[in-house]
Write a protein that holds these residues in place. Structure first.
Motif, PDB file in Angstrom:
ATOM      1  N   LEU A  93      36.555  -1.041  17.255  1.00 51.86           N
ATOM      2  CA  LEU A  93      36.506  -2.482  16.516  1.00 51.86           C
ATOM      3  C   LEU A  93      35.494  -3.344  16.461  1.00 51.86           C
ATOM      4  CD1 LEU A  93      38.459  -3.202  13.959  1.00 51.86           C
ATOM      5  CD2 LEU A  93      38.992  -4.901  15.978  1.00 51.86           C
ATOM      6  N   CYS A  94      34.401  -2.894  15.546  1.00 51.58           N
ATOM      7  CA  CYS A  94      33.945  -3.893  15.348  1.00 51.58           C
ATOM      8  C   CYS A  94      33.260  -4.850  14.507  1.00 51.58           C
ATOM      9  CB  CYS A  94      32.021  -3.180  13.952  1.00 51.58           C
ATOM     10  SG  CYS A  94      31.321  -1.749  16.159  1.00 51.58           S
ATOM     11  N   GLN A  95      32.990  -5.897  13.783  1.00 45.99           N
ATOM     12  CA  GLN A  95      33.382  -6.507  13.318  1.00 45.99           C
ATOM     13  C   GLN A  95      33.503  -6.938  11.968  1.00 45.99           C
ATOM     14  OE1 GLN A  95      29.115  -9.129  13.737  1.00 45.99           O
ATOM     15  NE2 GLN A  95      30.076  -9.407  15.570  1.00 45.99           N
ATOM     16  N   ASN A  96      32.782  -5.861  11.021  1.00 48.97           N
ATOM     17  CA  ASN A  96      33.184  -4.794   9.834  1.00 48.97           C
ATOM     18  C   ASN A  96      34.136  -4.377   9.705  1.00 48.97           C
ATOM     19  OD1 ASN A  96      31.523  -3.638  10.718  1.00 48.97           O
ATOM     20  ND2 ASN A  96      30.080  -4.697   8.633  1.00 48.97           N
ATOM     21  N   GLN A  97      34.290  -3.766  11.090  1.00 47.30           N
ATOM     22  CA  GLN A  97      35.210  -1.810  10.657  1.00 47.30           C
ATOM     23  C   GLN A  97      35.674  -0.819  11.055  1.00 47.30           C
ATOM     24  OE1 GLN A  97      32.140   0.482   8.511  1.00 47.30           O
ATOM     25  NE2 GLN A  97      33.605   2.217   7.675  1.00 47.30           N
ATOM     26  N   LYS A  98      36.382  -0.335  11.005  1.00 44.43           N
ATOM     27  CA  LYS A  98      36.793   0.877  12.593  1.00 44.43           C
ATOM     28  C   LYS A  98      36.255   1.585  12.603  1.00 44.43           C
ATOM     29  CE  LYS A  98      41.235   1.409  12.666  1.00 44.43           C
ATOM     30  NZ  LYS A  98      42.709   1.381  12.563  1.00 44.43           N
ATOM     31  N   TYR A  99      36.168   2.765  13.388  1.00 47.78           N
ATOM     32  CA  TYR A  99      35.350   4.041  14.181  1.00 47.78           C
ATOM     33  C   TYR A  99      36.651   4.434  15.012  1.00 47.78           C
ATOM     34  CZ  TYR A  99      31.399   1.548  12.148  1.00 47.78           C
ATOM     35  OH  TYR A  99      30.297   1.215  10.642  1.00 47.78           O
ATOM     36  N   ILE A 100      36.685   5.210  15.046  1.00 51.72           N
ATOM     37  CA  ILE A 100      37.819   6.570  15.708  1.00 51.72           C
ATOM     38  C   ILE A 100      36.487   7.755  15.806  1.00 51.72           C
ATOM     39  CG2 ILE A 100      39.564   7.969  16.098  1.00 51.72           C
ATOM     40  CD1 ILE A 100      41.067   5.995  13.958  1.00 51.72           C
ATOM     41  N   GLY A 101      35.955   8.086  16.978  1.00 49.79           N
ATOM     42  CA  GLY A 101      34.917   8.867  17.454  1.00 49.79           C
ATOM     43  C   GLY A 101      34.943   9.552  18.781  1.00 49.79           C
ATOM     44  N   THR A 102      33.869   9.803  19.696  1.00 48.93           N
ATOM     45  CA  THR A 102      34.084   9.740  20.679  1.00 48.93           C
ATOM     46  C   THR A 102      32.178   9.765  21.255  1.00 48.93           C
ATOM     47  OG1 THR A 102      32.260  11.980  20.401  1.00 48.93           O
ATOM     48  CG2 THR A 102      35.276  11.892  21.481  1.00 48.93           C
ATOM     49  N   ILE A 103      32.179   8.522  21.983  1.00 50.13           N
ATOM     50  CA  ILE A 103      30.856   7.918  22.559  1.00 50.13           C
ATOM     51  C   ILE A 103      29.724   9.141  22.978  1.00 50.13           C
ATOM     52  CG2 ILE A 103      29.608   6.221  23.568  1.00 50.13           C
ATOM     53  CD1 ILE A 103      32.468   4.506  23.780  1.00 50.13           C
ATOM     54  N   ILE A 115      31.793  10.644  15.120  1.00 45.62           N
ATOM     55  CA  ILE A 115      33.046  10.943  14.234  1.00 45.62           C
ATOM     56  C   ILE A 115      33.086  12.068  13.745  1.00 45.62           C
ATOM     57  CG2 ILE A 115      33.725   9.142  12.567  1.00 45.62           C
ATOM     58  CD1 ILE A 115      32.052   7.073  13.163  1.00 45.62           C
ATOM     59  N   PRO A 116      34.728  12.307  13.810  1.00 50.75           N
ATOM     60  CA  PRO A 116      35.252  13.377  13.307  1.00 50.75           C
ATOM     61  C   PRO A 116      35.643  12.680  11.059  1.00 50.75           C
ATOM     62  CG  PRO A 116      37.088  12.793  14.965  1.00 50.75           C
ATOM     63  CD  PRO A 116      35.330  11.985  14.375  1.00 50.75           C
ATOM     64  N   PRO A 117      35.684  14.313  10.670  1.00 51.54           N
ATOM     65  CA  PRO A 117      35.832  15.535  10.617  1.00 51.54           C
ATOM     66  C   PRO A 117      34.322  16.139  10.566  1.00 51.54           C
ATOM     67  CG  PRO A 117      36.384  14.475   8.822  1.00 51.54           C
ATOM     68  CD  PRO A 117      36.114  13.524   9.344  1.00 51.54           C
ATOM     69  N   ASN A 118      33.170  15.278  10.039  1.00 45.80           N
ATOM     70  CA  ASN A 118      32.245  16.409  10.435  1.00 45.80           C
ATOM     71  C   ASN A 118      30.845  16.166  11.403  1.00 45.80           C
ATOM     72  OD1 ASN A 118      32.763  14.433   8.174  1.00 45.80           O
ATOM     73  ND2 ASN A 118      31.126  14.374   7.261  1.00 45.80           N
ATOM     74  N   LYS A 119      31.439  15.802  12.284  1.00 47.14           N
ATOM     75  CA  LYS A 119      30.607  14.806  13.436  1.00 47.14           C
ATOM     76  C   LYS A 119      29.757  14.420  13.044  1.00 47.14           C
ATOM     77  CE  LYS A 119      33.005  17.941  16.239  1.00 47.14           C
ATOM     78  NZ  LYS A 119      33.655  16.511  17.424  1.00 47.14           N
ATOM     79  N   GLU A 120      29.333  13.451  12.080  1.00 48.65           N
ATOM     80  CA  GLU A 120      28.972  12.352  11.731  1.00 48.65           C
ATOM     81  C   GLU A 120      28.404  10.957  13.457  1.00 48.65           C
ATOM     82  OE1 GLU A 120      28.365   8.692   9.383  1.00 48.65           O
ATOM     83  OE2 GLU A 120      30.292   9.486   8.440  1.00 48.65           O
ATOM     84  N   LYS A 121      27.260  11.465  13.429  1.00 48.89           N
ATOM     85  CA  LYS A 121      26.279  10.442  14.060  1.00 48.89           C
ATOM     86  C   LYS A 121      26.195   8.981  13.417  1.00 48.89           C
ATOM     87  CE  LYS A 121      23.613  11.784  18.024  1.00 48.89           C
ATOM     88  NZ  LYS A 121      22.692  11.843  18.322  1.00 48.89           N
ATOM     89  N   LYS A 122      26.864   7.879  14.418  1.00 54.83           N
ATOM     90  CA  LYS A 122      26.786   6.768  13.593  1.00 54.83           C
ATOM     91  C   LYS A 122      26.551   5.772  15.215  1.00 54.83           C
ATOM     92  CE  LYS A 122      28.548   3.375  10.791  1.00 54.83           C
ATOM     93  NZ  LYS A 122      27.399   3.063   9.994  1.00 54.83           N
TER      94      LYS A 122
END
Length: 137
Positions: A93-103, A115-122
């Motif tokens: 959970l960041c200040q403006n958004q929530k992310y679900i994925g693997t660190i 971040i799934p589904p396309n394994k986008e690297k954030k």
């Protein structure tokens, strides 16, 4: 009478010898027991724990529940997961958004998350992160 006296003397001597042998055997048993006890005590001393001063850097860190860790400790913990194990899925959970994925890693104050589904690297900045929780291991 003379024969009787000789027999009595012989019997008395035999009894005295038996008593002496019995006393000597008892003394030997007592000494053996004492020696065994001393050996046991020496063995106990040999195996006793002797405190050794270990530098604090070499001691293990105490186990800590994930919920009570700081954000930095959580990130270090999640980044140190062995590669052969499945990586935990986290909710960040960041200040403006929530992310679900693997660190993936922490580099120079930036957290890289897949971040799934396309394994986008954030890329998230460390200072923006408010909470991290594990959803699935």
């Amino acid at each position: 009478q003379e024969i009787k006296q000789e027999k009595d003397v012989g019997i008395k001597q035999e009894i005295k010898r038996e008593k002496d042998v019995g006393i000597k055997q008892e003394i030997k048993r007592e000494k053996d027991v004492e020696i065994r006890q001393e050996i046991k005590q020496e063995k106990v001393v040999e195996h006793s724990i002797i405190p050794v001063n270990i530098p604090q850097s070499e001691t293990k860190k105490p186990n800590k529940m994930f919920q009570s860790m700081t954000i930095k400790e959580k990130i270090e913990f999640l980044c140190s997961f062995p590669a052969h194990m499945s990586q935990p899925i986290c909710e960040i959970l960041c200040q403006n958004q929530k992310y679900i994925g693997t660190i993936l890693e922490l580099k120079e104050g930036s957290l890289y998350v897949s971040i799934p589904p396309n394994k986008e690297k954030k890329v998230l900045t460390f200072n923006d992160i408010q909470t991290i929780s594990i959803i699935k291991i």
